[in-house]
Design an enzyme around this catalytic site. Structure first.
Site, short mmCIF file in Angstrom:
data_model
loop_
_atom_site.label_atom_id
_atom_site.label_comp_id
_atom_site.label_asym_id
_atom_site.label_seq_id
_atom_site.Cartn_x
_atom_site.Cartn_y
_atom_site.Cartn_z
N THR A 126 -10.10 25.05 65.27
CA THR A 126 -11.42 25.29 64.42
C THR A 126 -11.65 26.82 64.55
O THR A 126 -11.41 27.29 65.55
CB THR A 126 -12.43 24.47 64.78
OG1 THR A 126 -12.11 23.09 64.99
CG2 THR A 126 -13.73 24.63 64.16
N GLY A 131 -13.32 24.67 59.42
CA GLY A 131 -13.35 23.67 60.20
C GLY A 131 -12.78 22.41 59.79
O GLY A 131 -11.59 22.02 60.01
N ILE A 344 -35.19 1.22 73.72
CA ILE A 344 -35.33 0.03 74.69
C ILE A 344 -35.87 0.61 76.09
O ILE A 344 -37.00 -0.03 76.36
CB ILE A 344 -34.14 -0.82 75.02
CG1 ILE A 344 -33.65 -1.81 73.74
CG2 ILE A 344 -34.31 -1.49 76.17
CD1 ILE A 344 -34.64 -2.85 73.82
N GLY A 346 -37.73 3.27 76.14
CA GLY A 346 -38.93 3.73 75.92
C GLY A 346 -39.17 5.09 76.58
O GLY A 346 -38.17 6.06 76.44
N GLU A 370 -12.92 16.21 65.84
CA GLU A 370 -11.58 15.68 65.42
C GLU A 370 -11.70 14.88 64.12
O GLU A 370 -11.35 13.89 63.97
CB GLU A 370 -11.00 14.66 66.68
CG GLU A 370 -10.92 15.40 67.95
CD GLU A 370 -9.41 14.94 68.61
OE1 GLU A 370 -8.65 14.28 67.84
OE2 GLU A 370 -9.53 15.28 69.72
#
Length: 387
Positions: A126, A131, A344, A346, A370
């Site tokens: 990259t 990219g 879940i 919180g 990737e």
């Protein structure tokens, strides 16, 4: 469920899961907080043979395959994505190009330490302007006698600056190919650049959203000279070669994503059972139950997808589309499960000491690295005959 795994595969999975729970998980929060990759953990993974899993014994590997590697990465990804990506990149992007395309001399020089976990290597693909469009590579390498002279830059390169990083393999434009009646095309090759090479600089590490304990740096090359024999594979075949490497890497990333999705599910189930709200366990609430059920479904589907792709690859069959599907499905599962697990939990889900908070930050890159989600969709669309 065994997912039709062999006894050896089940034993490997159980062994790495135990290692993950007893060695990796206890250090994960502090490593994340301090942005530190534990070289002790890397060393222990080497001692377990994890870096050599998909390589034949004659080159120092464990004689396994990509299914074995995926099982190990999934088990690690449950508790610490940074450690899991260190293994994935060390194998898929570090050692595999040398094994697949290297000369006998290159294999003899580099593979023993890479497969034993005594050394790591990066893969410099990259760039700031290249990219998903890797063909836009601007880094160049020109021949000057018996040397390659490299100029350019790379970014987001994993395992490129650890204390045991030995080299990076970089893609560079080494010429052009002219076809009659068509526009000239860049000729891209791959070249091994040892760390410490004059003109090669490993820049300061990134301040990332997630994967804090993973080693990631930008690289720069200013007249960096390496011997001509450091060419990896045939000149001009670098583009085709790294596409092959990326296809395999997508299976491994899908396995990591599945592990992350499962880690979120396990943590959320335990928390829902122990958390009391309005006089009863959160797990007795239908809304929580439905959320956890959907999370379980995502883990199951993601695992089936990457297992299928790995079996195709290991059987020598075409697997590029299956790998793209696996990465797409598993990446979505990791991100969705991280979001639901955080809900879940919180307020506690917003605290970095809890694994779901780290998964929430870490999982986004699984939809980018990737090959982005959009690239996977392009591959799948081409499989449908769409151009």
């Amino acid at each position: 469920m065994t997912y039709d795994l062999t006894e050896e595969e089940l034993e490997l999975s159980a062994m790495v899961r135990e290692f993950a729970d007893t060695v990796v998980a206890p250090q994960a929060y502090e490593a994340d907080r301090t942005h530190t990759l534990s070289m002790d953990v890397v060393s222990q993974m080497g001692e377990l043979g994890l870096f050599g899993l998909p390589f034949p014994e004659e080159v120092g590997g464990q004689g396994g395959d990509y299914m074995a590697l995926g099982l190990a990465i999934e088990a690690l990804g449950r508790v610490d994505q940074s450690i899991a990506i260190t293994l994935e990149a060390g194998v898929s992007l570090g050692a595999m190009p040398v094994f697949r395309f290297g000369t006998d001399a290159q294999r003899a020089e580099y593979l023993p330490d890479l497969l034993a976990g005594r050394a790591l290597a990066g893969f410099g693909l990259t760039e700031p302007e290249a990219g998903s469009d890797a063909g836009a590579t601007r880094t160049t390498a020109r021949r000057d006698g018996d040397e390659w002279v490299i100029d350019g830059s790379k970014q987001f390169i994993t395992n490129s600056g650890t204390p045991i990083t030995r080299f990076v393999t970089v893609t560079a434009v080494t010429g052009t190919t002219q076809t009659p009646g068509a526009q000239a095309r860049k000729q891209i090759s791959t070249i091994i650049v040892p760390n410490g090479t004059p003109g090669f600089t490993v820049e300061a590490p990134y301040d990332k959203v997630g994967w804090h304990a993973s080693d990631t740096h930008p690289l720069s090359f200013d007249g960096a000279r390496v011997p001509a024999e450091n060419l990896l594979g045939e000149e001009g075949r670098g583009f085709a070669n790294f596409l092959n490497i990326l296809d395999e890497g997508r299976i491994a990333i899908a396995a990591l994503s599945t592990g992350a999705a499962e880690g979120c599910l396990e943590a959320a189930v335990d928390y829902a059972k122990s958390r009391t709200v309005f006089g009863s366990a959160l797990s007795t609430r239908q809304n929580a139950q439905f959320t956890l059920a959907r999370m379980r479904t995502r883990v199951h589907t993601a695992r089936l997808a990457w297992h299928h792709a790995a079996r195709l690859r290991d059987a020598g069959k075409s697997f590029a589309e299956a790998a793209a599907i696996a990465k797409l499905v598993a990446g979505d599962a990791a991100m969705d499960n991280a979001r639901d697990a955080t809900q879940i939990f919180g307020g506690n889900g917003f605290m970095n000491e809890f694994s779901v908070a780290r998964h929430y930050r870490d999982s986004k890159i699984l939809e980018i690295g990737e090959g982005t989600t959009e690239v996977q969709l392009l591959v799948i669309a081409r499989g449908l005959g769409l151009t």
